[in-house]
Write a protein that holds these residues in place. Structure first.
Motif, mmCIF file in Angstrom:
data_model
loop_
_atom_site.group_PDB
_atom_site.id
_atom_site.type_symbol
_atom_site.label_atom_id
_atom_site.label_comp_id
_atom_site.label_asym_id
_atom_site.label_seq_id
_atom_site.Cartn_x
_atom_site.Cartn_y
_atom_site.Cartn_z
ATOM 1 N N GLU A 55 1.881 -1.881 7.533
ATOM 2 C CA GLU A 55 2.005 -2.717 6.272
ATOM 3 C C GLU A 55 1.009 -2.770 5.514
ATOM 4 O O GLU A 55 1.265 -2.490 4.186
ATOM 5 N N ALA A 56 -0.126 -2.580 6.136
ATOM 6 C CA ALA A 56 -1.577 -2.318 5.315
ATOM 7 C C ALA A 56 -1.378 -0.986 4.547
ATOM 8 O O ALA A 56 -1.648 -0.973 3.440
ATOM 9 N N TRP A 57 -1.143 0.102 5.360
ATOM 10 C CA TRP A 57 -0.921 1.398 4.659
ATOM 11 C C TRP A 57 -0.126 1.377 3.588
ATOM 12 O O TRP A 57 -0.123 1.979 2.349
ATOM 13 N N HIS A 58 1.302 0.717 3.741
ATOM 14 C CA HIS A 58 2.229 0.694 2.910
ATOM 15 C C HIS A 58 1.741 -0.123 1.522
ATOM 16 O O HIS A 58 2.030 0.637 0.363
ATOM 17 N N LYS A 59 1.068 -1.011 1.711
ATOM 18 C CA LYS A 59 0.863 -1.958 0.473
ATOM 19 C C LYS A 59 -0.402 -1.313 -0.164
ATOM 20 O O LYS A 59 -0.459 -1.342 -1.572
ATOM 21 N N VAL A 60 -1.241 -0.604 0.532
ATOM 22 C CA VAL A 60 -2.484 -0.132 -0.238
ATOM 23 C C VAL A 60 -1.991 1.346 -1.198
ATOM 24 O O VAL A 60 -2.334 1.357 -2.111
ATOM 25 N N MET A 61 -1.378 2.010 -0.387
ATOM 26 C CA MET A 61 -0.660 3.239 -1.051
ATOM 27 C C MET A 61 -0.180 2.849 -2.429
ATOM 28 O O MET A 61 -0.014 3.438 -3.460
ATOM 29 N N LYS A 62 0.915 1.649 -2.303
ATOM 30 C CA LYS A 62 1.798 1.266 -3.550
ATOM 31 C C LYS A 62 0.800 0.763 -4.399
ATOM 32 O O LYS A 62 1.138 0.950 -5.666
ATOM 33 N N SER A 63 -0.307 0.134 -4.127
ATOM 34 C CA SER A 63 -1.171 -0.339 -5.219
ATOM 35 C C SER A 63 -1.763 0.944 -5.922
ATOM 36 O O SER A 63 -2.463 0.549 -6.998
ATOM 37 N N HIS A 64 -1.734 1.908 -5.529
ATOM 38 C CA HIS A 64 -2.533 3.117 -6.317
ATOM 39 C C HIS A 64 -1.245 4.124 -6.729
ATOM 40 O O HIS A 64 -1.752 5.066 -7.056
ATOM 41 N N GLY A 65 -0.051 3.441 -6.605
ATOM 42 C CA GLY A 65 0.779 4.282 -7.393
ATOM 43 C C GLY A 65 1.478 5.240 -6.287
ATOM 44 O O GLY A 65 2.227 6.282 -6.745
ATOM 45 N N LEU A 66 1.296 5.230 -4.931
ATOM 46 C CA LEU A 66 1.772 6.261 -4.006
ATOM 47 C C LEU A 66 2.581 5.711 -2.969
ATOM 48 O O LEU A 66 2.720 4.445 -2.928
ATOM 49 N N THR A 67 3.421 6.591 -2.295
ATOM 50 C CA THR A 67 4.524 6.003 -1.587
ATOM 51 C C THR A 67 4.065 6.577 -0.014
ATOM 52 O O THR A 67 3.952 7.792 0.289
ATOM 53 N N LEU A 68 4.066 5.648 0.797
ATOM 54 C CA LEU A 68 3.896 5.636 2.130
ATOM 55 C C LEU A 68 4.784 4.587 2.911
ATOM 56 O O LEU A 68 4.269 3.488 2.883
ATOM 57 N N SER A 69 5.902 4.882 3.250
ATOM 58 C CA SER A 69 6.678 3.826 3.998
ATOM 59 C C SER A 69 6.123 3.240 5.190
ATOM 60 O O SER A 69 5.425 3.895 5.757
ATOM 61 N N ARG A 70 6.598 2.145 5.510
ATOM 62 C CA ARG A 70 6.124 1.599 6.620
ATOM 63 C C ARG A 70 6.609 2.629 7.883
ATOM 64 O O ARG A 70 5.795 2.600 9.039
ATOM 65 N N GLU A 71 7.803 2.988 8.076
ATOM 66 C CA GLU A 71 8.392 3.813 8.939
ATOM 67 C C GLU A 71 7.457 5.212 9.104
ATOM 68 O O GLU A 71 7.021 5.742 10.093
ATOM 69 N N GLU A 72 7.030 5.779 8.021
ATOM 70 C CA GLU A 72 6.356 7.120 7.896
ATOM 71 C C GLU A 72 4.719 6.807 8.338
ATOM 72 O O GLU A 72 4.232 7.702 9.187
ATOM 73 N N ALA A 73 4.333 5.506 8.107
ATOM 74 C CA ALA A 73 3.024 5.123 8.834
ATOM 75 C C ALA A 73 2.866 5.380 10.442
ATOM 76 O O ALA A 73 1.796 5.894 10.898
ATOM 77 N N TYR A 74 4.222 4.956 10.910
ATOM 78 C CA TYR A 74 4.251 5.466 12.634
ATOM 79 C C TYR A 74 4.336 6.898 12.735
ATOM 80 O O TYR A 74 3.785 7.311 13.836
ATOM 81 N N MET A 75 4.681 7.460 11.902
ATOM 82 C CA MET A 75 4.717 9.120 12.079
ATOM 83 C C MET A 75 3.369 9.630 12.081
ATOM 84 O O MET A 75 2.944 10.504 12.831
#
Length: 224
Positions: free
Chosen positions: A25-45
């Protein structure tokens, strides 16, 4: 193999603690705030990579360049602050029961984590009293290369005075499974996140369980 077994090497996030939902969740939200995409599932990868490596993968994919050192430090700091604002992760259901079984068999439990959080020892001792010895832990401070490189697990073998066939690895992440497999250690995957189970098998898992609880319940019957 169980006759030879001397130690069980545990990853931490997603194996001992149910912390991966907060990390993703933290990775997803921070990346989104920078206009970047990292889904919650990808963070597990990406679990097991250094923060810098994860940030660079996203920058190269979406911006066509590496992140600067300043960008890496800034984004990782934001991610850490957000992660630390969440409730403290509880221990993974089944983990304590499995550790008790392992201890009763005279086996040595060890932690092999890519984490470098300084509160790690205190959290482990608080949640799993008497289970882990500081001198037998491998953290981000002990290695040059993170998972999926085998160095963390090779370091664990060295610290424990073990041969590869005297240990088993318990991992929840594809990169961690790959690291254990590359180190030549029998690797058990527990799919405690949202990943397709095949991803863990493709990474080199020798056995696969849907949860730590399921592994704990099956431990006495394993033919390893």
């Amino acid at each position: 193999m169980k006759k030879k077994l001397k130690a069980v090497l545990f990853d931490m996030d997603g194996v001992l603690f149910n912390s991966m939902p907060y990390h993703s969740e933290a990775w997803h939200k921070v990346m989104k705030s920078h206009g970047l995409t990292l889904s919650r599932e990808e963070a597990y990868m990406h679990e097991g990579r250094t923060g810098a490596a994860t940030i660079n993968i996203v920058f190269q994919r979406e911006l066509g360049r590496e992140a600067t050192q300043e960008e890496i430090e800034s984004i990782y700091q934001e991610k850490s602050v957000l992660f630390n604002s969440y409730a403290e992760a509880e221990r993974m259901p089944g983990a304590w029961e499995l550790l008790q079984k392992i201890k009763s068999e005279g086996l040595v439990p060890m932690v092999v984590t890519g984490s470098g959080q300084l509160s790690l020892l205190e959290r482990l001792e608080h949640n799993f009293p008497g289970m882990f010895k500081k001198e037998l832990m491998v953290t981000a401070f002990d290695v040059k290369y993170g998972k999926p490189h085998p160095e963390p697990y090779l370091m664990a073998l060295k610290k424990g005075g073990l041969n590869a066939d005297e240990a088993v690895v318990i991992e929840n992440a594809p990169l961690g499974v790959e690291a254990g497999h590359k180190a030549g250690i029998f690797t058990i995957a527990v799919n405690t996140g949202p990943l397709d189970p095949q991803v863990l098998l493709d990474a080199g898992a020798d056995l696969l369980f849907p949860s730590m609880q399921a592994l704990s319940e099956a431990w006495d019957t394993l033919n390893i």
